[in-house]
Scaffold this active site. Sequence first.
Site, short mmCIF file in Angstrom:
data_model
loop_
_atom_site.label_atom_id
_atom_site.label_comp_id
_atom_site.label_asym_id
_atom_site.label_seq_id
_atom_site.Cartn_x
_atom_site.Cartn_y
_atom_site.Cartn_z
N CYS A 1 31.24 59.07 64.75
CA CYS A 1 32.68 58.78 64.78
C CYS A 1 33.19 58.74 66.22
O CYS A 1 33.80 57.78 66.64
CB CYS A 1 33.45 59.81 63.98
N HIS A 2 32.96 59.82 66.97
CA HIS A 2 33.50 59.86 68.33
C HIS A 2 32.46 60.31 69.35
O HIS A 2 32.81 60.74 70.45
CB HIS A 2 34.74 60.75 68.40
#
Lengths: 266, 188, 411
Positions: free
Chosen positions: B152-153
């Site tokens: 995701c990040h």
Amino acid sequence: MSIKLSTQRLILAGAAALALSVVGTVATAAEDMPALPQHDWSFKGPFGTYDRAAAQRGFQVYKEVCSACHSLDLLYYRNLTELGLTEDQVKAIAADVQVPDINDDGQPIERPGRPSDHFKKPFPNEAAAAAANGGKAPPDLSVIVKAREGGPNYVYGILTGYVPYDKLTPEQIKEFNVSKDDNFNLYFLGHRIAMPQPLDDNKVTYVDGTKATLPQEASDVVTFLAWASEPHLEARNRTGVRVILFLLVMAGLMYATKRAIWADKH
Amino acid sequence: MASSSIPAGAHGDPTRRDFLMVATGAMGAVGAIAVAWPFINNLNPAADTLALSSIEVDVKAIAVGQAITVKWRGKPVFIRHRTKEEITEAEDVKLSELPDPETDNARVTDLAKKVRPEWLIVVGVCTHLGCVPLGNKPGDPRGEYGGWFCPCHGSQYDTSGRIRKGPAPKNLAVPGYLFTTDTLVRIG
Amino acid sequence: MASSHGAPPVFNNKVIAWIDHRLPIFSYIEKEYHTFPTPRNFNYFWNFGAIATVMLVLMIATGVVLATNYQPNAELAFASVERIMRDVPSGWLIRYLHMNGASFFFIAVYIHIFRGLYYGSYKAPRELLWMLGVVILLLMMATAFMGYVLPWGQMSFWGATVITNLFSAIPVVGDSIVTWLWGGFAVDNPTLNRFFALHYLLPFIIVAVVALHVVALHVHGSNNPLGIDPKGPQDTVPFHPYYTMKDGFGVVCFLIVYAAFVFFMPNSLGDVANYIPANPMVTPNEIVPEWYFLPFYAILRAIPDKLGGVLCMFGAIAVLFVLPWLDTSRVRSCSFRPIYKWFVLLLVADVIVLGICGAHPPEGWYVPAARLATVYYFFHFLILLPVLGKIERPLPLPSSIAEAVLKKKAG
């Protein structure tokens, strides 16, 4: 204004409303059925509790006799700790049965039961249960005590109400069209019941040494099934006594306050 | 409240009346709280949910270097059978290099205080915003530190499940667990 | 004190004053529930409006919480109710409160209706107030009926089947309507789903109609046991604290009886067959609705014709809508109607007889009894009430409420 008169009227109206409500419950009394045996159950009345020893023996009767045909779908093995069994005992009881599951690869498998599992059903589904029992599936027993008029007395009556064919009067045989292969039960509507007599003297050997007579087995298993139907009865009774006491005091206090406020208006 | 609108002396003995009003009000308040409780309590986890709040996992079949994912309380839990190198790597890191300093030893100790460095058990939920990091399956990217990588990040976790790089503030959580035998672990 | 009614209240608290200047909720409460002039001679029958309101709130509160765990799915509904009873914290309590609450809501409302009948509360200028009450009764019946279906027991299923089939009596379009109600060709999952949605919705509509009922009530104020209008401050007391406290006392007394049922005989008002999961292949030996529907059920069965039975059953409630115009007497309260008074009590007995007949299979003497009782029910409203009002000589009315109260006190 007159409190006395209006109170009388209130009581009358209340009685009328309640009479109306009671009518609904006495609706289905079959005419020519014998009265059910009245047993003095440990769980009767507002202070009733379940006799743990009887319920544990009742579980043994269920496990060794009834569970061959009757499911107890709504119960989990973990519930048995409420009857006074230890966690380890419950684990062992659960691990004794193989329950169907699906493994990580999506294949159906059987694994030993866990306390968080439902009681194992004797038949995979209702159709199979019916097919194995002459066309009529044995009912689930989870709420049986709440699902029959007469409750525990009815279930006790059925378990103890069998009359062998040779003890029947010729009138009974004629009236109810009983044949040698039928099971005659005093308390079953129509008297011919599909279930053969399930319990008898010494049908089980109790682990606690209690003598296993038919009435003993029947009352034990009914105590167990009553608990299964209404596991929160004891909490309900306890809470109920407290709530009613609170409300009575509250009513007294409010009446006194109301009187004080109205003092100059009467 | 009420007495303000009623002329004094209008209702017999005002002291007695006020006392009764206060007592009734107080008792009513107690009753209201008592009634509120079952409604609030009703939304707590039910007995069937609680019964599944601990699970038992057999780790016998997990080969060295492999990991599995099990579901616990609705969340993924990673169980990794670490290699010697992974263990050494995790133990050799200086605490000062870690954003969330924690020794590897502390993260592989079960509830009975027994240390099993070969087994790492962490909740597979990135501490940034709750995604499930990659790295548990053989083909997954494991990030620069050989642990897990959150797609995701871009948070990167090491072989002890500790955050090393990226936006996540904390290490992967270690659930309370207990090895009941050498190959059977109870989580929760 | 009652003279303060009408004058705008002054609030010392600045926040309250600020809000009230923009949204006069505090003025409203002050005016309608505090200083509101209320006849000083209510008896305990006047408690049942407040009691019914408490029950409505309790039903909504328990219902919303039950809905957080209930599954409106034919496969899961029965087990989900039992899960609430077994596994959900305090679930058994909330469920039994809701289940018995329905009965006690009806008890309160039926007594409330009897109060209106006996003391002529439906007469001018309170006709709309009364009609809104009948609307509430109808909505309650619909809500209770659909709620009873939700546990998906045998009586749920077969009750739903029988009652929805009533609509098949409508000529030409009847069968289409029934299919439309069911969302299928039998009572099944779609029926359960929509009944759940509506069972959740209708109580809030009831709340709205209750609000209108209260607004209508506060236009002309409450009727009273004498049935004469208050003539001045000496005839009334402010609503608070006189009737707030009296209502509170009545509510607590009612709750004692309710609690006794909830905690010590929670299943005594229900049918045992509803603890058997619904089975579309087997009908129970006897289908009996909940007790509060029994009189209407008896009327339905008393008419040997299907459409006629349905019309009479709905007519039994419809007649209440026109009751204010059927009563031709100029006197409200039965206290001053020496003949009609006994006929009102006879009507109560009649409805109880209908209830008993409704609880039993239609055979033996229950059949003529139900027919006779049905005939009296309609005779009472359609013939007796208009005629008796013309010929009955009422007793002399007291000149004011205060006079009657003081006379009673003295004698």
